[in-house]
Write a protein that holds these residues in place. Structure first.
Motif, PDB file in Angstrom:
ATOM      1  N   VAL A   1      -1.675  -6.838  -3.391  1.00  0.00           N
ATOM      2  CA  VAL A   1      -1.517  -7.352  -2.025  1.00  0.00           C
ATOM      3  C   VAL A   1      -2.431  -8.567  -1.830  1.00  0.00           C
ATOM      4  O   VAL A   1      -2.294  -9.314  -0.870  1.00  0.00           O
ATOM      5  CB  VAL A   1      -1.858  -6.249  -0.984  1.00  0.00           C
ATOM      6  CG1 VAL A   1      -1.505  -6.684   0.414  1.00  0.00           C
ATOM      7  CG2 VAL A   1      -1.119  -4.963  -1.300  1.00  0.00           C
TER       8      VAL A   1
ATOM      9  N   ARG B   1      -4.749   9.041   4.062  1.00  0.00           N
ATOM     10  CA  ARG B   1      -3.605   9.616   3.339  1.00  0.00           C
ATOM     11  C   ARG B   1      -3.848   9.670   1.831  1.00  0.00           C
ATOM     12  O   ARG B   1      -2.939   9.970   1.083  1.00  0.00           O
ATOM     13  CB  ARG B   1      -2.355   8.791   3.634  1.00  0.00           C
ATOM     14  CG  ARG B   1      -1.852   8.992   5.052  1.00  0.00           C
ATOM     15  CD  ARG B   1      -0.534   8.304   5.246  1.00  0.00           C
ATOM     16  NE  ARG B   1      -0.128   8.354   6.639  1.00  0.00           N
ATOM     17  CZ  ARG B   1       0.455   7.361   7.279  1.00  0.00           C
ATOM     18  NH1 ARG B   1       0.720   6.247   6.640  1.00  0.00           N
ATOM     19  NH2 ARG B   1       0.808   7.480   8.536  1.00  0.00           N
ATOM     20  N   SER B   2      -5.070   9.340   1.418  1.00  0.00           N
ATOM     21  CA  SER B   2      -5.332   9.343  -0.030  1.00  0.00           C
ATOM     22  C   SER B   2      -5.866  10.711  -0.462  1.00  0.00           C
ATOM     23  O   SER B   2      -6.434  11.456   0.347  1.00  0.00           O
ATOM     24  CB  SER B   2      -6.341   8.250  -0.385  1.00  0.00           C
ATOM     25  OG  SER B   2      -7.600   8.578   0.149  1.00  0.00           O
TER      26      SER B   2
ATOM     27  N   LEU C   1       6.811   6.625   3.678  1.00  0.00           N
ATOM     28  CA  LEU C   1       5.716   5.944   2.982  1.00  0.00           C
ATOM     29  C   LEU C   1       6.269   4.991   1.921  1.00  0.00           C
ATOM     30  O   LEU C   1       7.239   5.307   1.227  1.00  0.00           O
ATOM     31  CB  LEU C   1       4.781   6.965   2.331  1.00  0.00           C
ATOM     32  CG  LEU C   1       3.982   7.853   3.290  1.00  0.00           C
ATOM     33  CD1 LEU C   1       2.984   8.703   2.526  1.00  0.00           C
ATOM     34  CD2 LEU C   1       3.252   7.040   4.349  1.00  0.00           C
TER      35      LEU C   1
ATOM     36  N   ASN D   1      -5.239   0.561  10.422  1.00  0.00           N
ATOM     37  CA  ASN D   1      -4.364   0.715   9.258  1.00  0.00           C
ATOM     38  C   ASN D   1      -5.130   0.976   7.970  1.00  0.00           C
ATOM     39  O   ASN D   1      -4.637   1.663   7.084  1.00  0.00           O
ATOM     40  CB  ASN D   1      -3.418  -0.471   9.150  1.00  0.00           C
ATOM     41  CG  ASN D   1      -2.371  -0.443  10.246  1.00  0.00           C
ATOM     42  OD1 ASN D   1      -1.602   0.503  10.356  1.00  0.00           O
ATOM     43  ND2 ASN D   1      -2.382  -1.428  11.111  1.00  0.00           N
TER      44      ASN D   1
ATOM     45  N   PHE E   1      -3.387  -3.162  -5.924  1.00  0.00           N
ATOM     46  CA  PHE E   1      -2.059  -2.930  -5.329  1.00  0.00           C
ATOM     47  C   PHE E   1      -1.237  -4.212  -5.235  1.00  0.00           C
ATOM     48  O   PHE E   1      -0.142  -4.211  -4.672  1.00  0.00           O
ATOM     49  CB  PHE E   1      -2.197  -2.311  -3.935  1.00  0.00           C
ATOM     50  CG  PHE E   1      -2.663  -0.881  -3.943  1.00  0.00           C
ATOM     51  CD1 PHE E   1      -2.024   0.067  -4.714  1.00  0.00           C
ATOM     52  CD2 PHE E   1      -3.734  -0.478  -3.175  1.00  0.00           C
ATOM     53  CE1 PHE E   1      -2.443   1.386  -4.724  1.00  0.00           C
ATOM     54  CE2 PHE E   1      -4.173   0.839  -3.179  1.00  0.00           C
ATOM     55  CZ  PHE E   1      -3.520   1.776  -3.954  1.00  0.00           C
TER      56      PHE E   1
ATOM     57  N   TYR F   1       0.857  -1.193   0.000  1.00  0.00           N
ATOM     58  CA  TYR F   1       0.000   0.000   0.000  1.00  0.00           C
ATOM     59  C   TYR F   1       0.893   1.242   0.000  1.00  0.00           C
ATOM     60  O   TYR F   1       1.650   1.443   0.956  1.00  0.00           O
ATOM     61  CB  TYR F   1      -0.900   0.023   1.229  1.00  0.00           C
ATOM     62  CG  TYR F   1      -1.835  -1.155   1.324  1.00  0.00           C
ATOM     63  CD1 TYR F   1      -2.843  -1.352   0.384  1.00  0.00           C
ATOM     64  CD2 TYR F   1      -1.732  -2.066   2.365  1.00  0.00           C
ATOM     65  CE1 TYR F   1      -3.703  -2.427   0.476  1.00  0.00           C
ATOM     66  CE2 TYR F   1      -2.595  -3.143   2.462  1.00  0.00           C
ATOM     67  CZ  TYR F   1      -3.572  -3.315   1.513  1.00  0.00           C
ATOM     68  OH  TYR F   1      -4.421  -4.390   1.610  1.00  0.00           O
ATOM     69  N   PRO F   2       0.803   2.061  -1.039  1.00  0.00           N
ATOM     70  CA  PRO F   2       1.737   3.195  -1.106  1.00  0.00           C
ATOM     71  C   PRO F   2       1.539   4.228   0.012  1.00  0.00           C
ATOM     72  O   PRO F   2       2.462   4.967   0.339  1.00  0.00           O
ATOM     73  CB  PRO F   2       1.437   3.818  -2.481  1.00  0.00           C
ATOM     74  CG  PRO F   2       0.108   3.295  -2.892  1.00  0.00           C
ATOM     75  CD  PRO F   2      -0.071   1.985  -2.216  1.00  0.00           C
ATOM     76  N   ASN F   3       0.336   4.257   0.607  1.00  0.00           N
ATOM     77  CA  ASN F   3       0.073   5.268   1.643  1.00  0.00           C
ATOM     78  C   ASN F   3       0.457   4.822   3.052  1.00  0.00           C
ATOM     79  O   ASN F   3       0.170   5.530   4.008  1.00  0.00           O
ATOM     80  CB  ASN F   3      -1.424   5.639   1.662  1.00  0.00           C
ATOM     81  CG  ASN F   3      -1.848   6.310   0.398  1.00  0.00           C
ATOM     82  OD1 ASN F   3      -1.015   6.835  -0.323  1.00  0.00           O
ATOM     83  ND2 ASN F   3      -3.125   6.287   0.102  1.00  0.00           N
ATOM     84  N   MET F   4       1.029   3.640   3.161  1.00  0.00           N
ATOM     85  CA  MET F   4       1.439   3.166   4.495  1.00  0.00           C
ATOM     86  C   MET F   4       2.956   3.194   4.599  1.00  0.00           C
ATOM     87  O   MET F   4       3.649   3.095   3.590  1.00  0.00           O
ATOM     88  CB  MET F   4       0.990   1.718   4.698  1.00  0.00           C
ATOM     89  CG  MET F   4      -0.464   1.551   5.015  1.00  0.00           C
ATOM     90  SD  MET F   4      -0.732  -0.200   5.411  1.00  0.00           S
ATOM     91  CE  MET F   4      -2.502  -0.220   5.574  1.00  0.00           C
ATOM     92  N   ASN F   5       3.459   3.266   5.827  1.00  0.00           N
ATOM     93  CA  ASN F   5       4.897   3.081   6.012  1.00  0.00           C
ATOM     94  C   ASN F   5       5.153   1.606   6.353  1.00  0.00           C
ATOM     95  O   ASN F   5       4.192   0.858   6.594  1.00  0.00           O
ATOM     96  CB  ASN F   5       5.455   4.066   7.055  1.00  0.00           C
ATOM     97  CG  ASN F   5       4.892   3.834   8.441  1.00  0.00           C
ATOM     98  OD1 ASN F   5       4.695   2.699   8.843  1.00  0.00           O
ATOM     99  ND2 ASN F   5       4.613   4.908   9.167  1.00  0.00           N
TER     100      ASN F   5
ATOM    101  N   ILE G   1      -5.788   4.689   8.253  1.00  0.00           N
ATOM    102  CA  ILE G   1      -4.572   5.453   7.926  1.00  0.00           C
ATOM    103  C   ILE G   1      -4.377   5.490   6.408  1.00  0.00           C
ATOM    104  O   ILE G   1      -4.119   6.532   5.819  1.00  0.00           O
ATOM    105  CB  ILE G   1      -3.341   4.800   8.607  1.00  0.00           C
ATOM    106  CG1 ILE G   1      -3.365   5.072  10.108  1.00  0.00           C
ATOM    107  CG2 ILE G   1      -2.041   5.304   7.999  1.00  0.00           C
ATOM    108  CD1 ILE G   1      -2.335   4.294  10.902  1.00  0.00           C
ATOM    109  N   LYS G   2      -4.533   4.309   5.804  1.00  0.00           N
ATOM    110  CA  LYS G   2      -4.343   4.186   4.342  1.00  0.00           C
ATOM    111  C   LYS G   2      -5.303   5.132   3.616  1.00  0.00           C
ATOM    112  O   LYS G   2      -4.925   5.830   2.683  1.00  0.00           O
ATOM    113  CB  LYS G   2      -4.630   2.736   3.951  1.00  0.00           C
ATOM    114  CG  LYS G   2      -4.588   2.413   2.478  1.00  0.00           C
ATOM    115  CD  LYS G   2      -4.477   0.916   2.272  1.00  0.00           C
ATOM    116  CE  LYS G   2      -5.721   0.167   2.689  1.00  0.00           C
ATOM    117  NZ  LYS G   2      -6.679  -0.065   1.623  1.00  0.00           N
TER     118      LYS G   2
END
Lengths: 291, 252
Positions: free
Chosen positions: B95, B20-21, A129, B13, B93, A86-90, B16-17
């Motif tokens: 995943v 941040r979009s 990120l 999480n 993505f 996920y690009p928005n997570m670290n 959070i994901k």
């Protein structure tokens, strides 16, 4: 600890991706070699319980995982060939998320995440990120998620793609360390990746298991089949069309072609000690893959 | 990780994901703009909630009711399109394969997506509430702050409606025929249908947004002060309504 693959086949449409493959694995690294399209990823997806075999069964410690996949999933670490993040997570958040997916306890997950970030040289980037990570760094995050639950079976599909030479060596050493008490299946088409760490090698080609043996045996089996031929540059193309050439070095006296062949290719060809790469090429080309 | 901890980390999480979009920032921006545009000054020359040319004084009760009605109505549109592909995104993505090889059950995976989307919608709703609170201070018609007046409609009207919406975002992502553009069109038609029903057909079973509970009380209160509203069949409705001169107000 045992993974027993019994006569597994996989049909995808009219194409048979895998045919009658049987392997019995114990702790240690299994190097799964084969050209693109050989069926390596198909076999790995089945072992990772993502796909079911069309025929045959797979047993993990005596339990049929096609019927009860969760038993293996709790002990499985899987890094697919083409995976993402996920690009928005670290990295911390991503690994925390994957730990929740794997049902790890909070305390052990946090400890393990910190350990893995250190081991995989990601500790300094834990707050960055993932969208800004290079291919090699993402690959290391992928490896970290596969190791989160300290898996008994670790399946890594083309893990060194995108890694620089230093990272590849570090990763090989990591796998080597991990393999003492677990089964590691490492798929690649880069022979040098498994040469030093895999005590067993399975070669797949066109969905068939060509051979399953140790690297030493594999090398020995082509001992008298590797030749050094010094030929003019103009003859190289003709030679390539007739034989499998594992390397060709241009020198002042002509091209030094390393030929893998049952017969002496040219009268003045000299025999060379064989390598794992020669053996691999010999087996996959004898099925008409590279010739 | 026990069930509660597992849900906590999955939801945290996912939140959070999402937060941040860019789409989240856009929806938050729209929410703040709605807060500003839907609480016009007395001299602005328009109204958004029309009750025969009158409106409530901008106090906590009126703005709390307004934000609950507007957010459910509009969040159903923006929120859906923002969150409708959370499961598809796992595939996009790349995943998905990693998740498929973990022992998480389908029920836990899908329900965590529903609850995460619900959480995201709650955050947006709260941002809207704070925007309306700020507008109460900016417009200055009433400085009496009553938090319960803001949060009671949020709890009893908006939350149930947003939970239905969160479920729909996932439902439209897991049923093959509802994925992609066809699902988008179907949902837009549903939104129009439910919006029209909620506004045009009071006390209807199909008032999915729960607007009528607030609106009918507002209209009743307005009718006590302005008798012409009692005889009018228009009730209250949302839209852009130009007003000439100073708007008449009542206390709700």
């Amino acid at each position: 600890m045992e993974l027993d693959i019994q006569r597994v086949s996989k049909n995808s449409g009219s194409k048979q991706a895998l045919q009658d493959v049987s392997l019995r694995l114990k702790p240690g690294v299994l190097g799964l070699l084969g050209p693109n399209g050989a069926g390596k990823s198909t076999l790995m997806r089945m072992l990772a319980t993502i796909e079911k075999p069309s025929e045959g069964t797979i047993f993990w410690n005596g339990v049929d995982i096609t019927k009860d996949p969760n038993l293996l999933r709790r002990e499985l670490g899987y890094l697919p060939q083409d995976f993402g993040v996920y690009p928005n997570m670290n990295p911390m958040e991503f690994l925390e998320y994957m730990a929740a997916m794997k049902g790890l306890s909070v305390k052990s997950a946090k400890k393990r995440i910190n350990e893995l970030l250190e081991v995989l040289n990601l500790a300094n980037d834990r707050k960055r990120l993932l969208g800004g990570f290079s291919g090699g760094m993402k690959q290391r995050v992928g490896i970290a998620q596969a190791l989160l639950n300290d898996p008994s079976l670790l399946i890594v599909d083309e893990p060194t793609v995108g890694l620089d030479p230093q990272e590849r060596i570090r990763f090989r050493n990591l796998l080597s360390t991990l393999s003492s008490d677990r089964i590691v299946i490492l798929s690649t088409h880069i022979v040098t990746d498994i040469e030093s760490i895999a005590p067993n090698i399975a070669v797949l080609s066109k969905g068939n298991l060509i051979t399953y043996t140790s690297p030493e045996h594999l090398i020995q089996s082509v001992n008298d089949k590797v030749w050094n031929c010094i030929i003019p540059t103009t003859k190289l193309q003709e030679m390539q069309e007739k034989y499998t050439i594992s390397s060709a070095i241009h020198r002042s006296d002509g091209v030094h072609a390393r030929v893998v062949s049952d017969v002496r290719p040219i009268p003045h060809a000299t025999s060379l000690p064989s390598s794992l790469e020669d053996a691999y090429l010999y087996y996959v080309s004898s099925l008409g893959v590279t010739q | 990780m026990n069930t509660i901890q597992s849900y906590f980390y999955l939801m945290k999480n996912n939140l959070i994901k999402q937060m941040r979009s860019y789409s989240f920032l856009i929806v938050v921006g729209i929410s703040i703009f709605i807060g500003y545009a839907c609480v016009p000054s007395a001299a602005a020359g328009y109204e958004v909630f029309y009750i025969g040319g009158v409106r409530g004084i901008y106090n906590s009760a009126w703005l709390g009711g307004m934000v609950a009605m507007l957010s459910t109505l509009l969040l159903w549109l923006f929120g859906f399109y923002m969150l409708r592909s959370q499961i598809s995104d796992d595939q996009r993505f790349k995943v998905g394969q990693i998740i498929a090889a973990t022992p998480i059950s389908n029920i836990r995976y899908i329900s965590s997506k529903v609850l995460s989307n619900f959480l995201v919608l709650i955050v947006i709703e709260l941002i809207m509430i704070f925007a309306f609170m700020a507008m109460q201070l900016i417009r200055g018609e009433s400085y009496e702050f009553n938090l319960l007046s803001y949060f009671a409609p949020f709890l009893f009207i908006a939350l149930p409606s947003l939970l239905v919406l969160a479920s729909l975002t996932v439902l439209f992502d897991v049923i093959p025929g509802l994925k992609g553009i066809i699902g988008n069109i179907i949902f837009f038609c549903l939104w129009i249908f439910f919006s029209v029903i909620s506004i045009a057909s009071p006390n209807s079973f199909w008032d999915l947004y729960g607007l009528d509970a607030i609106r009918s009380d507002m209209v009743e209160e307005a009718a006590k002060k302005y008798s012409f509203i009692a005889t009018s069949k228009e009730g209250g409705s949302f839209g852009y309504y130009p007003i000439e001169g100073k708007v008449s107000t009542f206390n709700w």
